[in-house]
Motif scaffolding. Structure first.
Motif, PDB file in Angstrom:
ATOM      1  N   GLU A  16       0.823  -1.212   0.000  1.00 28.39           N
ATOM      2  CA  GLU A  16       0.000   0.000   0.000  1.00 28.39           C
ATOM      3  C   GLU A  16       0.859   1.264   0.000  1.00 28.39           C
ATOM      4  OE1 GLU A  16      -3.594   0.399  -0.087  1.00 28.39           O
ATOM      5  OE2 GLU A  16      -3.003  -1.490  -0.982  1.00 28.39           O
ATOM      6  N   ARG A  19       2.741   1.672  -3.270  1.00 29.76           N
ATOM      7  CA  ARG A  19       1.816   2.018  -4.355  1.00 29.76           C
ATOM      8  C   ARG A  19       1.686   3.529  -4.523  1.00 29.76           C
ATOM      9  NH1 ARG A  19      -3.362   3.381  -5.429  1.00 29.76           N
ATOM     10  NH2 ARG A  19      -3.668   3.884  -3.239  1.00 29.76           N
ATOM     11  N   PHE A  20       1.456   4.244  -3.405  1.00 35.96           N
ATOM     12  CA  PHE A  20       1.272   5.693  -3.595  1.00 35.96           C
ATOM     13  C   PHE A  20       2.599   6.432  -3.749  1.00 35.96           C
ATOM     14  CE2 PHE A  20       2.512   7.520   0.437  1.00 35.96           C
ATOM     15  CZ  PHE A  20       2.145   6.633   1.442  1.00 35.96           C
ATOM     16  N   TRP A  24       3.906   9.181  -7.045  1.00 32.97           N
ATOM     17  CA  TRP A  24       3.908  10.329  -6.140  1.00 32.97           C
ATOM     18  C   TRP A  24       3.414  11.606  -6.799  1.00 32.97           C
ATOM     19  CZ3 TRP A  24       7.057  14.540  -7.209  1.00 32.97           C
ATOM     20  CH2 TRP A  24       8.031  14.336  -8.174  1.00 32.97           C
ATOM     21  N   GLN A  26       0.900  11.897  -8.624  1.00 33.19           N
ATOM     22  CA  GLN A  26      -0.556  11.893  -8.555  1.00 33.19           C
ATOM     23  C   GLN A  26      -1.074  11.852  -7.115  1.00 33.19           C
ATOM     24  OE1 GLN A  26      -2.269   8.827 -11.160  1.00 33.19           O
ATOM     25  NE2 GLN A  26      -0.296   8.714 -12.196  1.00 33.19           N
ATOM     26  N   THR A  27      -0.246  11.380  -6.187  1.00 32.02           N
ATOM     27  CA  THR A  27      -0.730  11.173  -4.823  1.00 32.02           C
ATOM     28  C   THR A  27      -0.186  12.185  -3.813  1.00 32.02           C
ATOM     29  OG1 THR A  27       1.073   9.582  -4.472  1.00 32.02           O
ATOM     30  CG2 THR A  27      -1.073   8.695  -5.154  1.00 32.02           C
ATOM     31  N   ASN A  74      -6.615  12.862   1.377  1.00 29.77           N
ATOM     32  CA  ASN A  74      -5.654  11.857   0.921  1.00 29.77           C
ATOM     33  C   ASN A  74      -5.799  10.516   1.639  1.00 29.77           C
ATOM     34  OD1 ASN A  74      -3.486  12.994  -1.085  1.00 29.77           O
ATOM     35  ND2 ASN A  74      -4.046  14.663   0.290  1.00 29.77           N
ATOM     36  N   ASN A  78      -6.893   7.313  -0.706  1.00 27.45           N
ATOM     37  CA  ASN A  78      -5.957   6.200  -0.849  1.00 27.45           C
ATOM     38  C   ASN A  78      -6.636   4.846  -0.623  1.00 27.45           C
ATOM     39  OD1 ASN A  78      -2.901   5.713  -1.103  1.00 27.45           O
ATOM     40  ND2 ASN A  78      -3.500   4.364   0.576  1.00 27.45           N
ATOM     41  N   SER A  82      -7.643   2.086  -3.541  1.00 26.54           N
ATOM     42  CA  SER A  82      -6.875   0.842  -3.497  1.00 26.54           C
ATOM     43  C   SER A  82      -7.778  -0.378  -3.285  1.00 26.54           C
ATOM     44  CB  SER A  82      -5.834   0.923  -2.379  1.00 26.54           C
ATOM     45  OG  SER A  82      -5.073  -0.251  -2.339  1.00 26.54           O
ATOM     46  N   GLY A 113      -3.552   4.212   4.090  1.00 24.53           N
ATOM     47  CA  GLY A 113      -4.219   5.511   4.032  1.00 24.53           C
ATOM     48  C   GLY A 113      -3.708   6.470   5.087  1.00 24.53           C
ATOM     49  N   ARG A 116      -0.239   7.750   4.018  1.00 23.96           N
ATOM     50  CA  ARG A 116      -0.333   8.770   2.946  1.00 23.96           C
ATOM     51  C   ARG A 116      -0.877  10.087   3.507  1.00 23.96           C
ATOM     52  NH1 ARG A 116      -3.866   8.495  -2.695  1.00 23.96           N
ATOM     53  NH2 ARG A 116      -3.942  10.756  -3.028  1.00 23.96           N
ATOM     54  N   SER A 154      -9.585   6.981   6.643  1.00 17.37           N
ATOM     55  CA  SER A 154      -9.157   5.733   6.000  1.00 17.37           C
ATOM     56  C   SER A 154     -10.234   4.664   6.183  1.00 17.37           C
ATOM     57  CB  SER A 154      -7.835   5.259   6.612  1.00 17.37           C
ATOM     58  OG  SER A 154      -6.797   6.159   6.327  1.00 17.37           O
TER      59      SER A 154
END
Length: 256
Positions: A16, A19-20, A24, A26-27, A74, A78, A82, A113, A116, A154
């Motif tokens: 997880e 992934r973000f 980076w 985009q996130t 965010n 996230n 996901s 989450g 992030r 989250s």
């Protein structure tokens, strides 16, 4: 079994987080850019005409709320993206047939989450210090409120993803619920500026408690008692956790 769940949890959390970080641009990048625009428009251009709120220049007053907006958006985005992605690609069935418990799956997605939300919140806070004269009056309250808020959203994102059946469903809550509540949650104003009726209505907005408690941690001013706000946020986290756990155990949104 405990060791297997630990390995599964560790693997899921690492997936997880990676992934973000992998995407980076985009996130992690959009929120700081948006916040810079908020500071320029509402803080530097409009702020001097408004004057002070709570004894602070307007740009200082809105800074904690803008940081909270970044954490909320965010951490929520996230997990919902996901988990629904895993449902859409049928990866979630593989987790279900494995020895992973519902708690392991839940915390694996939720921790991603939270991390992030913390990363983006930290970046936005650094940006905020460039524009506003901020102080960390109560660091432990800042950390606690940021963590509980990231955890709450989250869990909310996971709940949205569990019950979503198509991509349109994961956009309904952020567009028609999350965004209006955030903008009406005291980010840009004090509820004492509102008429009596709307002040009472504002107390039903959960965002108000998060923004206000975080503002207390950074500026030392608050419209609501911070203990009441923290208790409220923690209570909602417990309720959302139990609902998510029940939904995962029952396989709602997955088995059917």
């Amino acid at each position: 079994m405990i060791w297997q769940n630990y390995i599964a949890f560790n693997t899921l959390v690492r997936r997880e987080i990676s992934r973000f970080f992998r995407i980076w641009t985009q996130t992690l990048l959009p929120s700081p850019i948006s916040i810079i625009l908020y500071f320029i428009i509402f803080g530097s251009l409009i702020g001097p005409r408004i004057g002070e709120l709570g004894g602070y220049p307007y740009i200082d007053y809105i800074a904690p709320g803008l940081i909270m907006m970044a954490i909320i958006n965010n951490s929520y985005a996230n997990v919902v993206a996901s988990f629904f992605g895993a449902k859409f690609q049928k990866n979630i069935e593989e987790m279900y047939v494995s020895p992973m418990s519902a708690n392991t799956i839940l915390w694996g997605f939720v921790i991603g989450g939270v991390v992030r939300g913390f990363c983006v919140g930290l970046i936005v806070m650094v940006v905020a210090f460039l524009f506003a004269d901020l102080h960390l009056y109560h660091a432990w309250i800042i950390l606690l409120v940021a963590f509980l808020t990231a955890l709450l959203f989250s869990l909310a994102g996971l709940l949205n993803a569990i019950f979503s059946k198509k991509f349109d469903d994961i956009n309904i809550i952020p567009t028609f619920v999350l965004t209006p509540l955030t903008y009406l949650g005291g980010v840009f104003y004090s509820i004492h500026m509102l008429p009596s009726f709307w002040q009472k209505v504002s107390y039903f907005n959960p965002m108000l408690y998060m923004v206000d408690a975080f503002r207390y941690g950074m500026l030392g001013v608050s419209d609501i008692a911070v203990e009441k706000a923290i208790l409220f946020i923690a209570s909602v986290c417990v309720v959302l956790y139990l609902v998510n756990w029940w939904a995962l155990v029952k396989g709602i949104g997955i088995k059917n």
